[in-house]
Design a protein around this motif. Structure first.
Motif, short mmCIF file in Angstrom:
data_model
loop_
_atom_site.label_atom_id
_atom_site.label_comp_id
_atom_site.label_asym_id
_atom_site.label_seq_id
_atom_site.Cartn_x
_atom_site.Cartn_y
_atom_site.Cartn_z
N ASN A 92 3.56 1.70 -9.15
CA ASN A 92 4.84 2.28 -8.79
C ASN A 92 5.71 2.42 -10.03
OD1 ASN A 92 4.67 2.18 -5.69
ND2 ASN A 92 4.13 0.09 -6.26
N ASP A 93 6.77 3.18 -9.91
CA ASP A 93 7.71 3.39 -11.00
C ASP A 93 8.97 2.59 -10.70
OD1 ASP A 93 9.45 4.27 -12.93
OD2 ASP A 93 9.17 6.42 -12.53
N ILE A 94 9.06 1.41 -11.29
CA ILE A 94 10.17 0.48 -11.04
C ILE A 94 10.75 0.09 -12.38
CG2 ILE A 94 10.85 -1.71 -9.99
CD1 ILE A 94 8.26 -1.45 -8.25
N ASP A 95 11.98 0.49 -12.66
CA ASP A 95 12.53 0.20 -13.98
C ASP A 95 13.61 -0.88 -13.93
OD1 ASP A 95 14.89 1.36 -13.11
OD2 ASP A 95 14.78 3.11 -14.41
N ALA A 96 14.22 -1.14 -15.07
CA ALA A 96 15.17 -2.26 -15.20
C ALA A 96 16.52 -1.97 -14.58
CB ALA A 96 15.34 -2.60 -16.67
N SER A 97 16.72 -0.79 -14.02
CA SER A 97 17.99 -0.53 -13.32
C SER A 97 18.09 -1.30 -12.02
CB SER A 97 18.15 0.97 -13.05
OG SER A 97 17.20 1.42 -12.09
N ASN A 98 16.96 -1.78 -11.51
CA ASN A 98 16.97 -2.61 -10.30
C ASN A 98 17.38 -4.04 -10.67
OD1 ASN A 98 15.57 -0.68 -8.27
ND2 ASN A 98 14.27 -0.63 -10.10
N LEU A 99 18.28 -4.61 -9.86
CA LEU A 99 18.78 -5.94 -10.14
C LEU A 99 18.26 -6.93 -9.11
CD1 LEU A 99 22.51 -5.19 -11.05
CD2 LEU A 99 20.57 -5.49 -12.60
N VAL A 100 17.78 -8.06 -9.62
CA VAL A 100 17.33 -9.16 -8.77
C VAL A 100 18.22 -10.37 -9.07
CG1 VAL A 100 15.43 -10.69 -8.22
CG2 VAL A 100 14.98 -8.29 -8.70
N ASP A 101 18.97 -10.78 -8.08
CA ASP A 101 19.94 -11.88 -8.26
C ASP A 101 20.85 -11.61 -9.47
OD1 ASP A 101 19.30 -13.38 -6.02
OD2 ASP A 101 17.68 -14.42 -7.06
N GLY A 102 21.27 -10.33 -9.58
CA GLY A 102 22.23 -9.95 -10.60
C GLY A 102 21.66 -9.75 -11.98
N LYS A 103 20.33 -9.83 -12.13
CA LYS A 103 19.72 -9.74 -13.47
C LYS A 103 18.82 -8.50 -13.57
CE LYS A 103 19.67 -14.78 -13.79
NZ LYS A 103 18.83 -15.98 -13.96
N SER B 259 0.83 -1.21 0.00
CA SER B 259 0.00 0.00 0.00
C SER B 259 0.86 1.26 0.00
CB SER B 259 -0.95 -0.01 1.20
OG SER B 259 -1.77 -1.15 1.18
N SER B 260 1.88 1.25 -0.82
CA SER B 260 2.83 2.37 -0.91
C SER B 260 3.01 2.76 -2.37
CB SER B 260 4.16 1.98 -0.27
OG SER B 260 4.00 1.67 1.10
N SER B 261 1.91 3.13 -3.00
CA SER B 261 1.92 3.40 -4.44
C SER B 261 2.63 4.70 -4.76
CB SER B 261 0.49 3.43 -4.96
OG SER B 261 -0.23 4.47 -4.32
N LYS B 262 2.90 4.86 -6.05
CA LYS B 262 3.59 6.03 -6.59
C LYS B 262 5.00 6.17 -6.04
CE LYS B 262 -0.71 8.52 -7.50
NZ LYS B 262 -1.50 9.77 -7.28
N SER B 263 5.56 5.06 -5.63
CA SER B 263 6.96 5.06 -5.20
C SER B 263 7.86 4.81 -6.40
CB SER B 263 7.19 3.98 -4.14
OG SER B 263 6.50 4.32 -2.94
N ILE B 264 9.11 5.24 -6.27
CA ILE B 264 10.09 5.12 -7.35
C ILE B 264 11.25 4.26 -6.87
CG2 ILE B 264 11.69 6.38 -8.85
CD1 ILE B 264 9.85 8.82 -8.52
N MET B 265 11.65 3.30 -7.69
CA MET B 265 12.80 2.45 -7.38
C MET B 265 13.81 2.50 -8.51
SD MET B 265 11.18 -0.94 -5.51
CE MET B 265 12.83 -1.64 -5.37
#
Length: 267
Positions: free
Chosen positions: A256-267, A232-238
């Motif tokens: 939310n604004d979550i783009d591909a610059s975030n890495l999950v297990d190095g990907k 319940s924390s919308s409009k957040s940016i990652m």
């Protein structure tokens, strides 16, 4: 009182040992004073400033009190290189204690290491608030526009905990590892979390609940149950966050604004 300054300015208390008082050192309506190298133990409050601005508290020891160092309605003070350990609260800023500089203090082994209550625009930097029974660094009741940077908040229930509309804070480069929850933002929108380390926490590394419009950038969340959890924390940016070796790396609800610059297990 062990030492009592009332409406006092440009005075100095140095090298005293104060025990078994309600207030070990008490400043009321006093400014431009220096407290250095005092030892206040087994008091209700080790060092207490009430409506006292622009004082310097340096290299004091406030241990084994109910409250170690307390600022109430006190602004523009310098609290540096003190030891405030083995209290219920190590360092406590409340009732509009604003614009204080809190740096390089050892606030370990307390119930709560560093507590801000209705206090804003403070700088809390480079302190050790680890091994607290409950919370390392705790902001409540609209404590906003604070700079919480480079603190160690390890081995507690919550490492860094913001609640009660504590907004527009910068929470940066803190070590919130080995807790139940590393960094917990609850009912507090518009905070900026960047370059924090949240490793090896039992539950979430970083948890946001009812905290919209948050900005998470460059954080590292590893070896937790959940790496980053947005509820319940919308409009957040990652941006540029790294999540790896968590049981569940990432969870988010809402838009939310979550783009591909975030890495999950190095990907």
């Amino acid at each position: 009182y062990g030492i009592y300054f009332s409406n006092t300015s440009n005075s100095r208390a140095e090298g005293n040992q104060i025990s078994n008082n309600r207030n070990g050192v008490f400043l009321e309506g006093s400014s431009f004073n220096v407290l250095v190298g005092n030892a206040a133990s087994e008091n209700e409050n080790g060092i207490y400033l009430n409506a006292s601005d622009k004082n310097s508290l340096v290299s004091n020891r406030a241990a084994n009190n109910s409250y170690g160092i307390v600022l109430s309605s006190s602004c523009d003070n310098e609290v540096t290189s003190n030891q405030a350990s083995v209290n219920f609260v190590g360092i406590d800023l409340y009732d509009a204690s604003d614009n204080n500089f809190v740096q390089g203090n050892n606030a370990t082994k307390n119930g709560v290491g560093i507590h801000l209550n209705l206090s804003s625009k403070n700088t809390v930097i480079g302190n050790n608030a680890s091994n607290s029974e409950h919370i390392g660094v705790y902001l409540v009741r609209g404590s906003s526009e604070n700079n919480i940077t480079e603190n160690s908040a390890r081995n507690a229930w919550f490492g860094v905990y913001l609640i009660g509309n504590s907004s527009y804070n910068a929470v940066a480069a803190n070590d919130a590892s080995g807790n139940r929850v590393g960094i917990y933002i609850r009912d507090s929108p518009d905070n900026n979390l960047r370059e924090n380390v949240a490793c090896c926490n039992d539950l979430e590394g970083i948890l946001l609940r009812n905290s919209a419009r948050s900005n998470l950038a460059g954080n590292n969340a590893s070896e937790n149950h959940f790496g980053v959890y947005l509820s319940s924390s919308s409009k957040s940016i990652m941006r540029d966050n790294r999540m790896w070796k968590n049981r569940y790396n990432f969870y988010a609800e809402g838009e939310n604004d979550i783009d591909a610059s975030n890495l999950v297990d190095g990907k």
